[in-house]
Design an enzyme around this catalytic site. Structure first.
Site, PDB file in Angstrom:
ATOM      1  N   ASP A 112      -2.201   6.496  -3.372  1.00 44.21           N
ATOM      2  CA  ASP A 112      -1.074   5.816  -2.745  1.00 44.21           C
ATOM      3  C   ASP A 112      -0.645   4.649  -3.639  1.00 44.21           C
ATOM      4  O   ASP A 112      -1.116   4.523  -4.774  1.00 44.21           O
ATOM      5  CB  ASP A 112      -1.453   5.339  -1.344  1.00 44.21           C
ATOM      6  N   ASP A 142      -1.134   1.370  -3.843  1.00 51.06           N
ATOM      7  CA  ASP A 142      -2.092   0.399  -4.399  1.00 51.06           C
ATOM      8  C   ASP A 142      -3.447   1.032  -4.701  1.00 51.06           C
ATOM      9  O   ASP A 142      -4.404   0.337  -5.021  1.00 51.06           O
ATOM     10  CB  ASP A 142      -2.253  -0.802  -3.471  1.00 51.06           C
ATOM     11  N   ASP A 158      -5.889   2.343  -3.077  1.00 48.11           N
ATOM     12  CA  ASP A 158      -7.136   2.174  -2.319  1.00 48.11           C
ATOM     13  C   ASP A 158      -7.483   3.472  -1.592  1.00 48.11           C
ATOM     14  O   ASP A 158      -8.530   3.580  -0.964  1.00 48.11           O
ATOM     15  CB  ASP A 158      -7.056   1.001  -1.343  1.00 48.11           C
ATOM     16  N   SER A 171       0.816  -1.207   0.000  1.00 39.74           N
ATOM     17  CA  SER A 171       0.000   0.000   0.000  1.00 39.74           C
ATOM     18  C   SER A 171       0.858   1.269   0.000  1.00 39.74           C
ATOM     19  O   SER A 171       1.586   1.519  -0.936  1.00 39.74           O
ATOM     20  CB  SER A 171      -0.978  -0.028   1.180  1.00 39.74           C
TER      21      SER A 171
END
Length: 446
Positions: free
Chosen positions: A240, A242, A244, A97
């Site tokens: 960010d 990833d 999400d 992440s």
């Protein structure tokens, strides 16, 4: 219930070949294949250098249990989650992440597209620790395949979830910084399909995150902020690693805190009688918005999987965290940066006002976020805090939330790093700073 030891707030994370080894990854793959008992597991990865190494290690472990692996590419975590939901199969995402590039991680996804809950994490860990794997005979070992349709499936689902025609006719100009992460293709493509005339920064896959730190904080978004200060764009957007999460820069170049964007999107999305879920770390601004709209607000522990489960249990319309992670129940029950982006564009198009003007209707709170290294066990720290600040009101939903006369401070251990996070909020900026400094000083003096 026993707490998971390997899985943190959002999966297993560590530094490759140090605390995150190939042996661990292969074992977790075997444990996941044994636990899910599924014919097929979907997998994806973000852009980190070690992504392929862990993808193949986890995949090999799962295939040894007789489970087929379908790889759907480099794409955001919510992209894999949507694929899992639509195909009713579990998934495993290789990502760390927002963590720095030297980290990587393993995140397990249920067949409904949500991150697995703690009870299932514990069961996977128990299988891993006992090595009680379901090992397949040679003729039943799983196959590995690639499905290229997952990316378009995700992109189209976002576009279909908003008033795409209204957005397309609004002539919005968007600057987007994907930070060399997993959204390098998906988010610019969504913007193009919505006729938003995107200008992209760092929209190339780079596992070193050479252009900027993966976490979309103001200090990491100086290039995007500079571009927005030219006055040529309607809104700035950043993800960010990833994707999400999603944060915004207004048309004047001002960074918008995740709390305020969550409150703004909720204000223009929820209706009377709806339910909203958020952790105890979120701003009281959202509470005021819910009261104004006649919606019910439920507070939970920190963590997107916990918020998502509470949303499912309470049939909530919207949920989210203060870090830019919004969950839109009508699309899927997970934190989704591209869906957050589309919801913001939707309300800008419908309201026909600039972001800075819309934010004036959101109650003004000031939140200070800091952290200190964790050098003691959390239970010992918690006991010392309650002894030191006896007489104040505490909430132990997650960590310790300490209520002062005109504000609050949340002190809690991070689920992904060996630090203590300290969030302080008040309607008076100086008071928020004072509270934060008081508790940070106490923790440092330990």
């Amino acid at each position: 219930m026993k707490a998971p030891q390997l899985f943190g707030t959002n999966g297993i994370r560590g530094v490759p070949n140090q605390d995150l080894t190939l042996e661990l990854a292969t074992g977790i793959g075997r444990a996941a294949g044994t636990f899910f008992k599924a014919q097929k597991i979907a997998m994806a990865r973000d852009t980190r250098i070690s992504g392929d190494m862990f993808l193949f290690a986890v995949a090999s472990g799962a295939m040894s249990t007789g489970t087929d692996i379908v790889y759907i590419g480099e794409l955001p975590t919510p992209g894999l989650q949507y694929y899992c939901k639509e195909n009713h199969i579990p998934g495993i995402m290789i990502t760390a992440s927002h963590n720095p590039p030297q980290y990587n991680g393993i995140k397990a996804i249920d067949s409904d597209g949500t991150e697995i809950d703690e009870e299932k994490e514990v069961k996977i860990e128990e299988i891993y620790e006992s090595r009680n794997y379901r090992m397949a005979e040679w003729q039943n070992i799983g196959n590995y395949s690639y499905d290229s349709t997952g990316i378009d499936l995700y992109i189209n689902s976002i576009i279909e979830s908003v008033h795409s025609k209204v957005i397309a006719e609004s002539n919005l100009r968007v600057a987007i910084d994907t930070g060399n992460g997993a959204s390098y293709y998906t988010s610019p493509e969504i913007l193009t399909k919505l006729n938003c005339h995107p200008v992209s920064l760092n929209a190339n896959p780079d596992g070193k995150f050479s252009s900027r730190n993966s976490e979309p904080k103001p200090e990491n978004l100086s290039d995007l902020i500079s571009i927005m200060k030219t006055g040529k764009f309607s809104i700035g957007i950043a993800h960010d690693g990833d994707a999400d999460r999603c944060v915004f820069i207004d048309e004047k170049g001002n960074f918008v805190d995740g709390d305020r964007s969550l409150a703004l999107i909720a204000k223009h999305t929820i209706k009377r009688g709806d339910t909203v879920v958020t952790p105890v770390s979120s701003s009281d601004a959202l509470s005021e918005i819910c009261s104004e709209k006649g919606a019910k607000l439920i507070l939970t522990r920190v963590g997107a999987p916990i918020v998502a489960r509470a949303m499912i249990d309470n049939r909530a319309t919207m949920g989210g965290e203060e870090n830019g992670g919004i969950i839109y129940g009508k699309h899927q029950y997970c934190r989704d940066g591209a869906m957050t982006m589309a919801l913001m564009l939707d309300l800008l198009a419908r309201e026909k006002k600039p972001l800075s003007e819309l934010l004036k209707d959101i109650p003004e709170y000031y939140m200070i976020k800091t952290s200190v290294p964790r050098n003691r066990e959390w239970n010992e720290i918690k006991e010392l805090i309650t002894k030191k600040f006896t007489g104040k009101m505490f909430d132990f939903t997650d960590g310790i939330k300490i209520y002062d006369a005109d504000g609050w401070t949340l002190v809690r251990p991070s689920g992904t790093e060996k630090i203590i996070r300290v969030f302080s909020e008040s309607k008076v900026q100086e008071r928020a700073k004072e509270y934060n400094e008081e508790y940070v000083t106490f923790l440092k003096n330990l």
